[in-house]
Structures are given as structure tokens and as C-alpha cells.
Write a protein that holds these residues in place. Structure first.
Motif, short mmCIF file in Angstrom:
data_model
loop_
_atom_site.label_atom_id
_atom_site.label_comp_id
_atom_site.label_asym_id
_atom_site.label_seq_id
_atom_site.Cartn_x
_atom_site.Cartn_y
_atom_site.Cartn_z
N MET A 1 0.84 -1.20 0.00
CA MET A 1 0.00 0.00 0.00
C MET A 1 0.88 1.26 0.00
N GLY A 2 1.87 1.28 -0.91
CA GLY A 2 2.72 2.45 -1.01
C GLY A 2 1.95 3.69 -1.40
N PHE A 3 0.85 3.50 -2.20
CA PHE A 3 0.04 4.64 -2.60
C PHE A 3 -0.67 5.26 -1.41
N THR A 4 -1.06 4.43 -0.44
CA THR A 4 -1.67 4.97 0.77
C THR A 4 -0.66 5.82 1.53
N LEU A 5 0.57 5.33 1.62
CA LEU A 5 1.60 6.07 2.34
C LEU A 5 1.91 7.39 1.67
N ILE A 6 2.04 7.40 0.33
CA ILE A 6 2.37 8.66 -0.34
C ILE A 6 1.24 9.66 -0.17
N SER A 7 -0.01 9.18 -0.17
CA SER A 7 -1.14 10.09 0.08
C SER A 7 -1.06 10.67 1.48
N LEU A 8 -0.69 9.83 2.44
CA LEU A 8 -0.55 10.30 3.81
C LEU A 8 0.59 11.29 3.94
N VAL A 52 -1.42 9.37 15.92
CA VAL A 52 -2.67 9.31 16.68
C VAL A 52 -3.74 8.59 15.85
N PHE A 53 -3.61 8.65 14.53
CA PHE A 53 -4.62 8.09 13.63
C PHE A 53 -4.19 6.74 13.04
N VAL A 54 -2.89 6.63 12.72
CA VAL A 54 -2.38 5.42 12.07
C VAL A 54 -1.67 4.56 13.10
N ARG A 55 -1.95 3.27 13.10
CA ARG A 55 -1.33 2.37 14.06
C ARG A 55 0.19 2.41 13.94
N PHE A 56 0.84 2.47 15.09
CA PHE A 56 2.29 2.63 15.11
C PHE A 56 3.01 1.39 14.60
N SER A 57 4.04 1.65 13.82
CA SER A 57 5.00 0.62 13.43
C SER A 57 6.35 1.30 13.31
N LEU A 58 7.41 0.55 13.58
CA LEU A 58 8.75 1.14 13.52
C LEU A 58 9.06 1.67 12.13
N LEU A 59 8.65 0.92 11.11
CA LEU A 59 8.92 1.33 9.73
C LEU A 59 8.21 2.63 9.39
N LEU A 60 6.96 2.76 9.83
CA LEU A 60 6.22 4.00 9.59
C LEU A 60 6.89 5.17 10.31
N ILE A 107 9.65 14.69 -4.81
CA ILE A 107 10.55 13.60 -5.21
C ILE A 107 11.04 12.82 -3.99
N LEU A 108 11.41 13.56 -2.94
CA LEU A 108 11.94 12.89 -1.75
C LEU A 108 10.84 12.15 -0.99
N LEU A 109 9.62 12.67 -1.00
CA LEU A 109 8.52 11.95 -0.37
C LEU A 109 8.21 10.66 -1.14
N LEU A 110 8.28 10.72 -2.45
CA LEU A 110 8.11 9.50 -3.26
C LEU A 110 9.21 8.50 -2.94
N LEU A 111 10.42 8.99 -2.72
CA LEU A 111 11.54 8.11 -2.37
C LEU A 111 11.30 7.44 -1.02
N VAL A 112 10.79 8.20 -0.04
CA VAL A 112 10.47 7.64 1.27
C VAL A 112 9.42 6.53 1.14
N ALA A 113 8.37 6.79 0.32
CA ALA A 113 7.33 5.78 0.12
C ALA A 113 7.90 4.54 -0.54
N VAL A 117 8.05 0.58 0.91
CA VAL A 117 7.60 -0.62 0.20
C VAL A 117 8.73 -1.65 0.10
N LYS A 118 9.93 -1.18 -0.22
CA LYS A 118 11.05 -2.10 -0.41
C LYS A 118 11.50 -2.72 0.91
N ALA A 119 11.36 -1.98 2.02
CA ALA A 119 11.85 -2.47 3.30
C ALA A 119 10.89 -3.44 3.97
N ALA A 120 9.64 -3.43 3.54
CA ALA A 120 8.65 -4.30 4.17
C ALA A 120 8.89 -5.75 3.75
N HIS A 121 8.79 -6.67 4.71
CA HIS A 121 8.98 -8.09 4.41
C HIS A 121 7.73 -8.72 3.80
#
Length: 257
Positions: A1-8, A52-60, A107-113, A117-121
Motif C-alpha cells: 500500500m505504497g500509494f496509501t503512504l504517499i497520500s498520507l 494518533v490516527f495510524v497504528r504505530f509501526s517502527l517502519l512508519l 521527489i523525496l517523499l516519493l523516495l520515502v514511500a 515498500v522495499k523495506a517491508a517483508h
């Protein structure tokens, strides 16, 4: 769900860079590096609130920290370049600097997204807490569509006003002064409401209703339009820019992300 992250991330960027940054801070960071620090702290506030809205994860958390650090780095680079004589000519053209600045942020936000995606197992997911899911369900929205609506509404309000002022204020025959501050605020509010309605009508497929908005504006300014050709041209530019920005924002957010 990289598109969800970039929207966020884009929603958080718009909040931090446009809504939490006042005109005073924007001017202060041009003359003093302390202003860059103040703005960077302000920019980080929405990133913290996102947890406060999105469930915490270390990667996020890492992604949110990276996006804030990248923003600080870009603003620091921009401040350093503005103090160098060889780059001073570029900073005399604020519209060009604005475009380059926002493009680099994007560009950098797209790179973060992409890194997320790449770091997720496994397939990366972003989950809202149950209470926010339930609230969205009351208005028949999914978390993804809720984030997209937040983003598009944020974009068509303050950023759209700033874009118009940067690129088209030179066509204003009235040449607003400090005494016209109330008129400027009224114009900004009307433009924001106009773009919100345009996006809403597009989303429900009521394209003919756009004519109602344009007619209402024309009636309010009929005398000025009829008597002043330059103002009529400026009014037409403003209306068309509002329509174009609204259509682009809706199309990119709902169909491009």
C-alpha cells in the motif's frame, strides 16, 4: 500500500508546509536560519499527530522521521543558496523557487514511500485505529478514500491560493495594498469555497453544476466586469485557474495516486 503512504505523506507535507507555516515564519526563514529551524519543528508536528490516527509501526515511524529530516535538509539548502551571490539571481524569481522547492519535496517523499515498500517483508499496510475507521464508515468512506479526500481538500484551499498569487497576481488591475487586506481575505475565501465545490461536483459527476458556481461569481462582480475590461480578464483568469487546479487536484489524487 505504497500509494496509501504517499497520500498520507503528501497530506502531512501540505499541512506542515502551508497551513502551519505563517507568512511571518516564511519571511523569517529567509533572513535567519533560526526561522528554518522553527519551520522544521512546525513541519514535524503533523508527522507526530499522524501516529494518533495510524497504528504505530517502527517502519512508519522511520518514514515519518525521514520525511521531516528531508524537509529540513531542503530548506537548509535553500537558505544556504539564498546567501550565496552566485545564486541570488534565482531567488529574485519566487515562482521559480516555489516550483523547484515543491518538486524536490515531492521527489523525496516519493523516495520515502518507495523505501517503505522495499523495506517491508510482506505487503506493507497502513491501518487506522478502529475509532477512525468507524467514523469514516459513518460517511461511507474507506481509510484510503478518507486520506485522499483530506489531501485534495488541503491542496485546493491554501496552496491553490498561494499558487495563484505567485503566478497571476501581476494581472490584477486593482494592485492590492495593505488597506485591501480584508478584500484579499474575502477573495481567498471565495476562491477556496469555489474550488471545494468544483471538486465535490466533479466527484459526484454533476458537471453541469459547475455553471452554477461560475454564474454566482459573475453576478457578484457583474458591474466591475462590465465596466473594466482589465478586471474582466483578471476575473476570467482567476476562474479558469480555479477550475484547472481543482480538476488537476481531483484527477491526480483520486486517479493518479
Amino acid at each position: 500500500m505504497g500509494f496509501t503512504l504517499i497520500s498520507l505523506l503528501l497530506s502531512l507535507h501540505v499541512l506542515g508546509d502551508f497551513y502551519l507555516q505563517s507568512e511571518k515564519t516564511a519571511e523569517y526563514k529567509k533572513i535567519c536560519y533560526r526561522g528554518v529551524i522553527v519551520h522544521s519543528v512546525q513541519y514535524g508536528i503533523p508527522c507526530l499527530l499522524a501516529l494518533v490516527f495510524v497504528r504505530f509501526s517502527l517502519l512508519l515511524a522511520v518514514c515519518l522521521i525521514l520525511s521531516a529530516l528531508f524537509h529540513w535538509g531542503i530548506d537548509s539548502l535553500k537558505y544556504w543558496m539564498s546567501k550565496r551571490p552566485e545564486y541570488s539571481s534565482h531567488f529574485s524569481k519566487p515562482a521559480r523557487i516555489f516550483l523547484a522547492d515543491q518538486l524536490l519535496h515531492l521527489i523525496l517523499l516519493l523516495l520515502v514511500a518507495l523505501l517503505y515498500v522495499k523495506a517491508a517483508h510482506r505487503e506493507p499496510m497502513l491501518y487506522l485505529y478502529d475509532i477512525w475507521n468507524e467514523l469514516l464508515m459513518l460517511i461511507n468512506l474507506t481509510p484510503m478514500s478518507g486520506i485522499k479526500w483530506l489531501l485534495v481538500l488541503l491542496v485546493v484551499i491554501k496552496p491553490a491560493n498561494i499558487i495563484f498569487n505567485l503566478f497571476f497576481s501581476a494581472f490584477n488591475p486593482e494592485r492590492e495594498t495593505a488597506g485591501d487586506a480584508r478584500q484579499q481575505r474575502a477573495g481567498a475565501i471565495i476562491g477556496s469555497l469555489e474550488r471545494i465545490l468544483i471538486v465535490f461536483f466533479i466527484s459526484i459527476g454533476q458537471y453541469s453544476a459547475l455553471g452554477f458556481i461560475l454564474t454566482a461569481k459573475s453576478i457578484a462582480r457583474y458591474d466591475a466586469i462590465a465596466k473594466d475590461r482589465k478586471f474582466a480578464e483578471y476575473y476570467l483568469i482567476g476562474t479558469l485557474v480555479s477550475v484547472v487546479l481543482s480538476v488537476i487536484a481531483h484527477t491526480v489524487v483520486f486517479y493518479g495516486i
